[in-house]
Enzyme design. Structure first.
Site, mmCIF file in Angstrom:
data_model
loop_
_atom_site.group_PDB
_atom_site.id
_atom_site.type_symbol
_atom_site.label_atom_id
_atom_site.label_comp_id
_atom_site.label_asym_id
_atom_site.label_seq_id
_atom_site.Cartn_x
_atom_site.Cartn_y
_atom_site.Cartn_z
ATOM 1 N N LYS A 116 0.858 -1.191 0.000
ATOM 2 C CA LYS A 116 0.000 0.000 0.000
ATOM 3 C C LYS A 116 0.884 1.228 0.000
ATOM 4 C CE LYS A 116 -4.379 0.930 -0.068
ATOM 5 N NZ LYS A 116 -5.403 0.107 -0.725
HETATM 6 P P1 NAD Z 1 -12.923 7.385 -3.296
HETATM 7 O O1 NAD Z 1 -11.973 8.409 -2.791
HETATM 8 O O2 NAD Z 1 -13.176 7.289 -4.758
HETATM 9 O O3 NAD Z 1 -14.334 7.524 -2.568
HETATM 10 C C1 NAD Z 1 -14.464 7.520 -1.177
HETATM 11 C C2 NAD Z 1 -15.903 7.890 -0.840
HETATM 12 O O4 NAD Z 1 -16.081 7.755 0.569
HETATM 13 C C3 NAD Z 1 -16.254 9.332 -1.179
HETATM 14 O O5 NAD Z 1 -17.608 9.409 -1.580
HETATM 15 C C4 NAD Z 1 -16.062 10.060 0.153
HETATM 16 O O6 NAD Z 1 -16.826 11.256 0.248
HETATM 17 C C5 NAD Z 1 -16.552 8.994 1.115
HETATM 18 N N1 NAD Z 1 -15.998 9.148 2.470
HETATM 19 C C6 NAD Z 1 -14.718 9.382 2.836
HETATM 20 N N2 NAD Z 1 -14.631 9.463 4.176
HETATM 21 C C7 NAD Z 1 -15.865 9.260 4.662
HETATM 22 C C8 NAD Z 1 -16.422 9.242 5.958
HETATM 23 N N3 NAD Z 1 -15.654 9.450 7.042
HETATM 24 N N4 NAD Z 1 -17.747 8.998 6.082
HETATM 25 C C9 NAD Z 1 -18.527 8.800 4.992
HETATM 26 N N5 NAD Z 1 -18.050 8.806 3.737
HETATM 27 C C10 NAD Z 1 -16.747 9.049 3.579
HETATM 28 O O7 NAD Z 1 -12.361 5.978 -2.747
HETATM 29 P P2 NAD Z 1 -12.704 4.520 -3.305
HETATM 30 O O8 NAD Z 1 -11.642 4.128 -4.261
HETATM 31 O O9 NAD Z 1 -14.126 4.454 -3.675
HETATM 32 O O10 NAD Z 1 -12.441 3.651 -1.985
HETATM 33 C C11 NAD Z 1 -13.447 3.450 -1.001
HETATM 34 C C12 NAD Z 1 -13.060 2.265 -0.136
HETATM 35 O O11 NAD Z 1 -12.922 1.107 -0.959
HETATM 36 C C13 NAD Z 1 -11.718 2.401 0.591
HETATM 37 O O12 NAD Z 1 -11.804 1.705 1.814
HETATM 38 C C14 NAD Z 1 -10.747 1.675 -0.334
HETATM 39 O O13 NAD Z 1 -9.589 1.232 0.330
HETATM 40 C C15 NAD Z 1 -11.634 0.530 -0.777
HETATM 41 N N6 NAD Z 1 -11.235 -0.137 -2.023
HETATM 42 C C16 NAD Z 1 -11.114 0.572 -3.176
HETATM 43 C C17 NAD Z 1 -10.788 -0.100 -4.342
HETATM 44 C C18 NAD Z 1 -10.710 0.614 -5.669
HETATM 45 O O14 NAD Z 1 -10.568 -0.073 -6.694
HETATM 46 N N7 NAD Z 1 -10.801 1.922 -5.718
HETATM 47 C C19 NAD Z 1 -10.540 -1.476 -4.321
HETATM 48 C C20 NAD Z 1 -10.708 -2.170 -3.118
HETATM 49 C C21 NAD Z 1 -11.067 -1.487 -1.980
#
Ligand code: NAD
Length: 426
Positions: A116
Site C-alpha cells: 500500500k
Molecule cells: P474514493 O476516494 O473514490 O471515494 C471515497 C468515498 O467515501 C467518497 O464518496 C467520500 O466522500 C466517502 N468518504 C470518505 N470518508 C468518509 C467518511 N468518514 N464517512 C462517509 N463517507 C466518507 O475511494 P474509493 O476508491 O471508492 O475507496 C473506497 C473504499 O474502498 C476504501 O476503503 C478503499 O480502500 C476501498 N477499495 C477501493 C478499491 C478501488 O478499486 N478503488 C478497491 C478495493 C477497496
C-alpha cells in the site's frame, strides 16, 4: 430523519486497524497450527519506505509532504496495492491495508503479494497542477520499490486513473521507454483495462447475489444502502439500481440522502459530480452517515473508509447482509456484535477483491501488449469471484465459523504453504 451536522469518528473511538489485523492473523495462525516463524512474518510488513518531499504550490511556496510505500509480503508474487491521498493517513493505516492486500490476493488466488502507498495530503483542496507535481515527485521517491516485476500500485481513496497515468509517465521517463505494467487502474489510452473502473463495485454486486442465494433470499429487488459514493460506492449503487434493487440511502463524507421509494441513482451520480456531494438532492431527505448505517434495508454496503461500523453503532445495523466494499470498515468489536445479531458479512478481503482481480488482468494485458474485450474481463472476473466466494463459504460451513474468519483461513493457508514450499519457514 434529523438534519444533524455530520460528525467524524473521534480518535479514541477508532481502533488502530493494523493492530486489529495483526490480532486476527495471530488468532487464525493459532487456530490453524501455523508455525511461529510464519506467524511472526505475517504479522509484520517486509519493507517500509517513508519519504518526505517538497512540492511547489500554486502560490509559489514550498510545502513538505510525507508519503509511504509499504510492502507486506511478496511470497506469492510481486507486491500489489493502491495509493491513498488522504489528510489523516498514518503509517499503520498503510501497514494494515498492505497486509489486507496480501490476504485478498490469496483469497482470490492471484499471484500477488500485498502493498500500500499513501501521501498525507488533501486532494480536495489541491489544484490539478499541484496534484500532478505531488504525484510525479512521490512516484520518483518510491521508484526505489515500484516496478512491473516488484510492486504495482493502483488507485485508492483520493487517487484516480489520471494520477496513475502520471505515475506511469514519471516512471517511464526515467527508464527511457514506456512501462505500461508499473501501475494499474490507468486510462485505456495508456494501457488500462476495460472493466477496471467498475471492477471493485462489480465484485461487490456478485458477492451480494451469492450471499442472497446462500441465505435463500431473493435480492433482485432488495433495499440497499451504500456508504461512500466514490469509485467503489458509486459503481455498486449504479449497478445495483440497474439490476432493479431499490437503493434507498447513499452517503459521502459530507452526509447522506434517503428516499424510502428508492433514489434515482443515475441523477444522483450526475448531481454529486456537479456539486461535490449527494446532500440536498431533490426528492430525497438529508440524513447523517450514522443514520445511513442504521437504515432498515436488506443489504448495507460500507464503501467509504475504515472503522465505520464500531462497538457503539453496530447494534443499530438492521441489514441482513453487509458487503464490505471498503477496506476494514468494521472493527473487531463490531464484527462480533453483527455476527451475534445474525448478519451475514461478506468480508473486505473477498467482497472488494474485484479491483485487484481486474488489476491483475490489466497487468497481464500490459505485459503481453494484448488487450481483452470488456465482456471477457467481466466474465473472467465473475469466474474468479464465484470460485473464491464458494471456497470461503465451504470453509465457513466446515469450520462452523463466519466468512471473515474463513477468508483469513483460506488466505493464510495459501501464503503459509507458499512460504513453506519456498523453504522460508518450516
Ligand atoms: P474514493 O476516494 O473514490 O471515494 C471515497 C468515498 O467515501 C467518497 O464518496 C467520500 O466522500 C466517502 N468518504 C470518505 N470518508 C468518509 C467518511 N468518514 N464517512 C462517509 N463517507 C466518507 O475511494 P474509493 O476508491 O471508492 O475507496 C473506497 C473504499 O474502498 C476504501 O476503503 C478503499 O480502500 C476501498 N477499495 C477501493 C478499491 C478501488 O478499486 N478503488 C478497491 C478495493 C477497496
Amino acid at each position: 430523519m434529523s438534519q444533524r451536522k455530520e460528525s467524524k469518528v473521534s480518535e479514541c473511538e477508532a481502533p488502530n486497524p493494523f493492530v486489529e489485523v495483526q490480532k486476527k492473523i495471530d488468532a487464525i495462525c493459532h487456530r490453524m497450527n501455523i508455525s511461529e516463524g510464519i506467524n511472526a512474518r505475517l504479522r509484520i510488513c517486509e519493507r517500509e519506505l517513508i519519504v518526505n518531499f517538497p512540492v511547489r504550490m500554486d502560490d509559489g511556496t514550498l510545502k513538505i509532504f510525507t508519503g509511504y510505500r509499504i510492502q507486506h509480503n511478496d511470497t506469492r508474487g510481486p507486491s500489489k496495492g493502491g495509493i491513498r491521498y488522504h489528510p489523516d493517513v498514518t503509517p499503520d493505516d498503510a501497514r494494515a491495508l498492505a497486509a489486507l492486500m496480501t490476504l485478498k490476493a490469496a483469497v482470490v488466488n492471484i499471484p500477488f503479494g500485498g502493498a500500500k502507498g499513501a501521501v498525507a495530503c488533501d486532494p480536495e483542496i489541491m489544484s490539478q497542477n499541484e496534484l500532478e507535481r505531488l504525484t510525479r515527485r512521490y512516484a520518483s521517491e518510491i521508484s526505489l520499490l515500484i516496478g512491473p516485476e516488484s510492486d504495482i500500485p493502483a488507485p485508492d481513496i483520493g487517487t484516480n486513473s489520471q494520477i496513475m497515468a502520471w505515475i506511469m509517465d514519471t516512471y517511464s521517463m526515467n527508464k527511457g521507454y514506456s512501462v505500461l505494467g508499473v501501475v494499474t487502474g490507468k486510462p485505456l489510452e495508456v494501457g488500462g483495462s476495460r472493466g477496471r473502473s467498475e471492477a471493485t463495485g462489480r465484485g461487490c454486486m456478485i458477492c451480494k447475489r451469492l450471499a442472497g442465494k446462500q441465505l435463500g433470499i431473493n435480492l433482485e429487488d432488495a433495499n440497499v444502502a451504500v456508504q461512500g459514493f466514490g469509485k467503489v460506492g458509486s459503481v455498486v449503487a449504479r449497478l445495483l439500481a440497474r439490476e432493479s434493487c431499490k437503493v434507498i440511502g447513499i452517503s459521502d463524507v459530507k452526509g447522506g440522502v434517503y428516499n424510502s421509494r428508492g433514489l434515482d441513482v443515475e441523477s444522483l451520480y450526475h448531481y454529486s459530480q456537479e456539486t461535490g456531494s449527494v446532500i440536498d438532492f431533490k426528492d430525497a431527505e438529508n440524513i447523517t452517515n450514522a443514520e445511513l448505517l442504521a437504515l432498515a434495508c436488506d443489504v448495507l454496503v460500507p464503501a467509504a473508509i475504515e472503522n465505520q461500523l464500531r462497538g457503539d453503532n453496530a447494534a443499530s445495523v438492521k441489514a441482513k447482509i453487509i458487503v464490505e466494499g471498503a477496506n476494514k470498515p468494521t472493527t473487531t468489536e463490531a464484527d462480533s456484535i453483527l455476527i451475534e445479531n445474525g448478519i451475514l458479512i461478506v468480508p473486505d478481503i473477498l467482497a472488494n477483491a474485484g479491483g485487484v482481480v481486474v488489476s491483475y488482468f490489466e497487468w497481464i494485458q500490459d505485459l503481453q501488449a494484448f488487450f481483452w474485450s470488456e465482456q471477457e474481463v467481466n466474465q473472467r472476473l465473475e469466474e474468479v469471484m464465484e470460485r473464491a466466494f464458494h471456497e470461503v463459504l465451504e470453509i465457513s460451513q466446515r469450520e462452523k465459523t463466519d466468512m471473515r474468519t474463513a477468508a483469513y483461513m483460506l488466505a493464510i493457508d495459501r501464503v503459509a504453504s507458499a512460504m513453506k514450499i519456498r523453504g522460508i519457514y518450516p
